[in-house]
Structure formats: structure tokens, C-alpha cells
Design an enzyme around this catalytic site. Structure first.
Site, PDB file in Angstrom:
ATOM      1  CB  THR A   1      -4.533  -3.172   7.855  1.00 40.54           C
ATOM      2  OG1 THR A   1      -4.696  -2.377   9.030  1.00 40.54           O
ATOM      3  CG2 THR A   1      -3.117  -3.046   7.350  1.00 40.54           C
TER       4      THR A   1
ATOM      5  CE  LYS B   1      -2.124  -1.356   3.723  1.00 46.41           C
ATOM      6  NZ  LYS B   1      -1.402  -2.649   3.843  1.00 46.41           N
TER       7      LYS B   1
ATOM      8  CG  ASP C   1       0.275   4.054   6.474  1.00 42.32           C
ATOM      9  OD1 ASP C   1      -0.587   3.267   6.034  1.00 42.32           O
ATOM     10  OD2 ASP C   1       1.446   3.709   6.717  1.00 42.32           O
TER      11      ASP C   1
ATOM     12  NE  ARG D   1       6.579  -4.754   5.892  1.00 42.49           N
ATOM     13  CZ  ARG D   1       5.494  -4.002   6.033  1.00 42.49           C
ATOM     14  NH1 ARG D   1       4.422  -4.482   6.651  1.00 42.49           N
ATOM     15  NH2 ARG D   1       5.473  -2.770   5.570  1.00 42.49           N
TER      16      ARG D   1
HETATM   17  N1  LIG Z   1       4.129  -5.537  -5.741  1.00 42.62           N
HETATM   18  C1  LIG Z   1       5.334  -5.436  -5.171  1.00 42.62           C
HETATM   19  N2  LIG Z   1       6.455  -5.606  -5.907  1.00 42.62           N
HETATM   20  C2  LIG Z   1       7.662  -5.547  -5.333  1.00 42.62           C
HETATM   21  N3  LIG Z   1       7.868  -5.290  -4.010  1.00 42.62           N
HETATM   22  C3  LIG Z   1       6.799  -5.103  -3.248  1.00 42.62           C
HETATM   23  C4  LIG Z   1       5.485  -5.144  -3.786  1.00 42.62           C
HETATM   24  N4  LIG Z   1       4.607  -4.907  -2.793  1.00 42.62           N
HETATM   25  C5  LIG Z   1       5.332  -4.715  -1.679  1.00 42.62           C
HETATM   26  N5  LIG Z   1       6.658  -4.825  -1.951  1.00 42.62           N
HETATM   27  C6  LIG Z   1       7.744  -4.695  -0.977  1.00 42.62           C
HETATM   28  O1  LIG Z   1       7.250  -5.135   0.291  1.00 42.62           O
HETATM   29  C7  LIG Z   1       7.640  -4.221   1.315  1.00 42.62           C
HETATM   30  C8  LIG Z   1       6.404  -3.805   2.068  1.00 42.62           C
HETATM   31  O2  LIG Z   1       5.554  -3.031   1.231  1.00 42.62           O
HETATM   32  P1  LIG Z   1       4.697  -1.785   1.795  1.00 42.62           P
HETATM   33  O3  LIG Z   1       5.476  -1.056   2.849  1.00 42.62           O
HETATM   34  O4  LIG Z   1       4.254  -1.002   0.621  1.00 42.62           O
HETATM   35  O5  LIG Z   1       3.480  -2.542   2.463  1.00 42.62           O
HETATM   36  P2  LIG Z   1       2.176  -1.917   3.150  1.00 42.62           P
HETATM   37  O6  LIG Z   1       0.993  -2.544   2.479  1.00 42.62           O
HETATM   38  O7  LIG Z   1       2.248  -0.435   3.137  1.00 42.62           O
HETATM   39  O8  LIG Z   1       2.290  -2.482   4.644  1.00 42.62           O
HETATM   40  P3  LIG Z   1       1.715  -1.828   6.016  1.00 42.62           P
HETATM   41  O9  LIG Z   1       0.241  -2.119   6.032  1.00 42.62           O
HETATM   42  O10 LIG Z   1       2.451  -2.582   7.111  1.00 42.62           O
HETATM   43  O11 LIG Z   1       2.049  -0.373   6.010  1.00 42.62           O
HETATM   44  C9  LIG Z   1       8.376  -3.063   0.634  1.00 42.62           C
HETATM   45  O12 LIG Z   1       9.752  -3.223   0.846  1.00 42.62           O
HETATM   46  C10 LIG Z   1       8.114  -3.234  -0.842  1.00 42.62           C
HETATM   47  O13 LIG Z   1       9.268  -2.986  -1.554  1.00 42.62           O
HETATM   48 MG   LIG Z   2       2.430   0.915   4.691  1.00 46.18          MG
END
Ligand SMILES: Nc1ncnc2c1ncn2[C@@H]1O[C@H](COP(=O)(O)OP(=O)(O)OP(=O)(O)O)[C@@H](O)[C@H]1O
Ligand SMILES: [Mg+2]
Length: 383
Positions: free
Chosen positions: A185, A91, A136, A244
């Protein structure tokens, strides 16, 4: 012993089971989908910067690409975007990509950081034309701030309140066009009026093993190490559908290869490293396996109440319910019934055990209840 991964949801009782936020659990869990500040810093280097580098999530990517291209063609700010889905699926990454694709800057805040409506008013009134405001954990905004946000998102206006009590008055302040990108989330917790103000909602889902392999291979490249296909495949299978976790396991495998191997990221290194860290072939860790093992071996497949189960594995009920259970339920290994937790046939198979006749998970062993409305029922256990 492994078992084929099934399409999600694996079992009827997986439907409607909310994935609660994980509490702090020893801070050391390798397969948790949440991240601390140190990890978030390490993640920054691995984030895709453009939409076409973003692996998987084809539907959301296509839809978002249309929204962004249309806005660019009109030379206008796109509609507000809501991104929902479990932790670690991308996200924040997508929010950054949106700003980058629009060629604008990203302002970042979060629900918990905004304690008062005034905090949000200050952020909004400092926005410049076309900027993207990333909020966020938007479901955690305080109610007064939420109401201010409704007006700002719809009418591009904030009402600045001057004075106090009966003499207070609101002075409207016009805002330049901007785009809110909200991430959550727990989209179910968002009030409908807020949800309705987003013109586009993208729901991120868990990744399949092939997509995670691509994430891992790409990340290895960015870390400056070559990874063999078989190793990427092995790590992907243990990453619980979450980039992640995939990136985190990759870093641990790299450590093993450096310290105990010859530096190459091959299948042997991947297996040996993940054995050291006790992450099994389908991504279960020590606690997950302890829970399954207790239900099967100690309680004959259940039903066993949450309290009894937690005591058996030496954890708090809350930890078992929020840390271990969501993934076990999602993978169809554990069911929740009004009388307690039950092991499925897949759980017995995964542990390499034969269910006793008449056990919940045994073939033809009775009708499985679909668990809706099941919660903390402490059904006690057969002795
Ligand atoms: N589609 C994707 N392709 C490549 N890497 C990804 C992808 N999605 C997520 N990542 C990697 O996974 C890690 C976590 O992604 P991100 O921080 O965007 O998750 P989030 O959904 O924001 O999590 P949270 O809810 O904990 O904030 C990052 O390092 C990102 O580089
Ligand atoms: Mg995030």
C-alpha cells in the site's frame, strides 16, 4: 444534499497527499478500507478466481494478461510482479489470480511475518519450480531479509550462513525458478533496489461507480441474492471507490432486507440500511461529517489547526488525520494549508450550507493555497 463526483484528484492539494495507514478506529467503521481477519474470511468467497472475472483496472489487467500469456507460451516463470495501491482494491485477489492463471500453487507470506533473514531463507528454499511466492506488505520486510530477497529474485540463489562470527561462511543454495508477487500500500517506502527487481509493476487505482456496480452485482450473485440495478448503483456511490467497502455495504443491505424488509435488495432497502449505518450518499460516515461540519460551522470554513479540529470532534489528532482526512482530501472536500484545514466549496455544498462571504470555500473567496508540505499546522481558529 449530494454533489457530482469529480474526477480525481479533485483539487490541487489532493496531489502528493500520502494515504497513511489507518489506525484501529473502534473496529466498527463501515467505510474503512482495511479488513480484520473475520472480514477477510468473508471476502474469500467473493474473490474473482480468474483474470476475466476481475472487474475494472483495465490497464493493469491487460498488461498482466500479456505477461502471463507470454510466460505460459514460453513454459517459463513470468517476471516478478509488484502490485501497489490503497487497501481493498484487489492486490491479494490478483496475486491469487496470477497463480491460478499459471496453473501453479501460491505460497503466502508477508513483510511483518518475516522477522529474520532466516525465516525468508526457509520459505525460499522450500519453493518448488514455477510456484508463486506472494509477499504481502512487502514494504515492511526487515532489511536483512530484503537483501536476501534481492539475490533470490535476481540470481535464484540463497546464501545459507553456517557458523557464527569470524568463522561463519555462506553456502550458496540454488533455487528453482519462481515468481515473487509483492503487494504494497506504500510503494514509496520500497527501496529502489527491491523495486527494480520487479519486471512488472501494476498500480491499482480507485474504481469508478460503474465498475463498483458490477462488483456488487457479481457479489450479490455469489451470495445467492438478486439485487436491483438501482440498489447496486446506490451502494456503489457510497463505496469510496473500493470493492472491499462495496462488498461490506452490500452485506449490511442484505441484513436490512432480511430483517426489516421483504428480503429484496431494492433501492429502498439500500437507502434505509445505509441510513441506519450512517453512510451518506457519497460514502462519508459520522466522523467524516463531524470533521467537515466542525470546519464549516464552528470555524467558518477554516483554516483550523489539526489539534483544535480534533478536540472539537472529540477524537485524537492522529485519528482525524489518518482515518477521516485522506478521503475528504481525495474527494476535494477538505484542503490542507500551512495554517490548518480548510473547507472547500464542495464541502459547503455537501452540507447544504452557504459559505459566509470571504470564507475559504466561498466562490471567488480568495486564492486557495495548494497545501503541499502542509501537515499538522495548528493555525488556531477564528473565534
Ligand atoms: N476487481 C475486483 N473485482 C471484484 N472483486 C474485487 C475486485 N478487487 C477486489 N475485490 C474484492 O474486494 C475484496 C478485497 O480485495 P483484496 O483483498 O484483494 O484487496 P487488497 O488490495 O489485497 O487489500 P489489502 O491492501 O487490505 O490487503 C475481496 O473480497 C475481493 O473479492
Ligand atoms: Mg491484501
Amino acid at each position: 444534499m449530494s454533489r457530482p463526483r469529480c474526477a480525481r484528484p479533485c483539487a490541487p492539494w489532493a496531489d502528493g497527499v500520502a494515504e497513511p495507514l489507518e489506525p484501529e478506529y473502534g473496529g466498527e467503521r463501515l467505510v474503512t478500507s482495511s479488513a480484520d481477519d473475520v472480514e477477510r474470511a468473508a471476502e474469500a468467497a467473493l474473490r474473482p478466481k480468474k483474470l476475466d472475472e476481475f472487474v475494472g483496472q483495465r490497464v493493469v489487467r491487460d498488461q498482466l494478461s500479456l505477461v502471463l500469456q507470454a510466460a505460459l507460451a514460453r513454459d517459463a516463470s513470468p517476471d516478478h510482479v509488484l502490485l501497489s495501491g490503497p487497501p481493498g482494491l484487489g492486490k491479494t485477489t490478483l496475486a491469487m489470480i496470477i497463480a491460478a492463471e499459471l496453473g501453479t500453487s501460491l505460497r503466502v507470506t508477508s513483510g511483518p511475518a518475516i522477522q529474520h533473514a532466516g525465516d525468508l531463507a526457509a520459505v525460499l528454499s522450500s519453493l518448488e519450480e514455477g510456484e508463486v511466492l506472494f509477499i504481502d506488505e512487502i514494504h515492511r520486510l526487515a532489511r536483512p531479509a530484503e537483501e536476501l530477497l534481492y539475490v533470490a529474485m535476481e540470481d535464484f540463489r540463497v546464501d545459507v550462513v553456517v557458523g557464527k562470527g569470524a568463522g561463519a561462511s555462506a553456502i550458496p543454495l540454488a533455487l528453482p525458478p519462481f515468481t515473487v508477487v509483492g503487494a504494497t500500500t506504500r510503494s514509496g517506502l520500497l527501496p529502489a533496489p527491491l523495486r527494480d527487481r520487479f519486471g512488472f509493476t501494476g498500480h491499482l487505482d480507485f474504481y469508478d461507480a460503474h465498475e463498483l456496480e458490477r462488483v456488487i452485482t457479481r457479489s450479490a450473485g455469489l451470495l445467492g441474492v438478486a439485487i436491483q440495478h438501482a440498489a447496486a448503483h446506490e451502494i456503489a456511490g457510497r463505496s469510496r471507490g473500493t470493492p472491499r467497502i462495496a462488498n461490506r455495504l452490500l452485506r449490511r443491505v442484505r441484513d436490512w432486507a432480511q430483517v426489516r424488509g421483504d428480503g429484496s435488495l431494492d433501492l429502498r432497502a439500500a437507502r434505509a440500511a445505509l441510513e441506519v449505518y450512517e453512510v451518506d450518499p457519497i460514502g462519508l460516515d459520522r466522523l467524516d461529517r463531524a470533521v467537515l461540519d466542525a470546519v464549516c460551522r464552528r470555524f467558518g470554513g477554516g483554516p483550523v489547526g489539526l489539534g483544535t479540529l480534533a478536540m472539537t470532534v472529540g477524537e485524537e489528532p492522529d485519528t482525524v488525520e489518518t482515518v477521516a482526512e485522506p478521503y475528504l482530501v481525495r474527494e476535494g472536500l477538505l484542503g490542507r494549508t500551512p495554517r490548518g484545514r480548510v473547507a472547500t466549496q464542495a464541502a459547503w455544498e455537501h452540507l447544504g450550507l452557504e459559505p459566509p462571504p470571504g470564507a475559504w470555500g466561498a466562490p471567488l473567496g480568495g486564492t486557495l493555497f495548494d497545501g503541499s508540505g502542509a501537515g499538522g499546522g495548528d493555525g488556531g481558529a477564528p473565534q
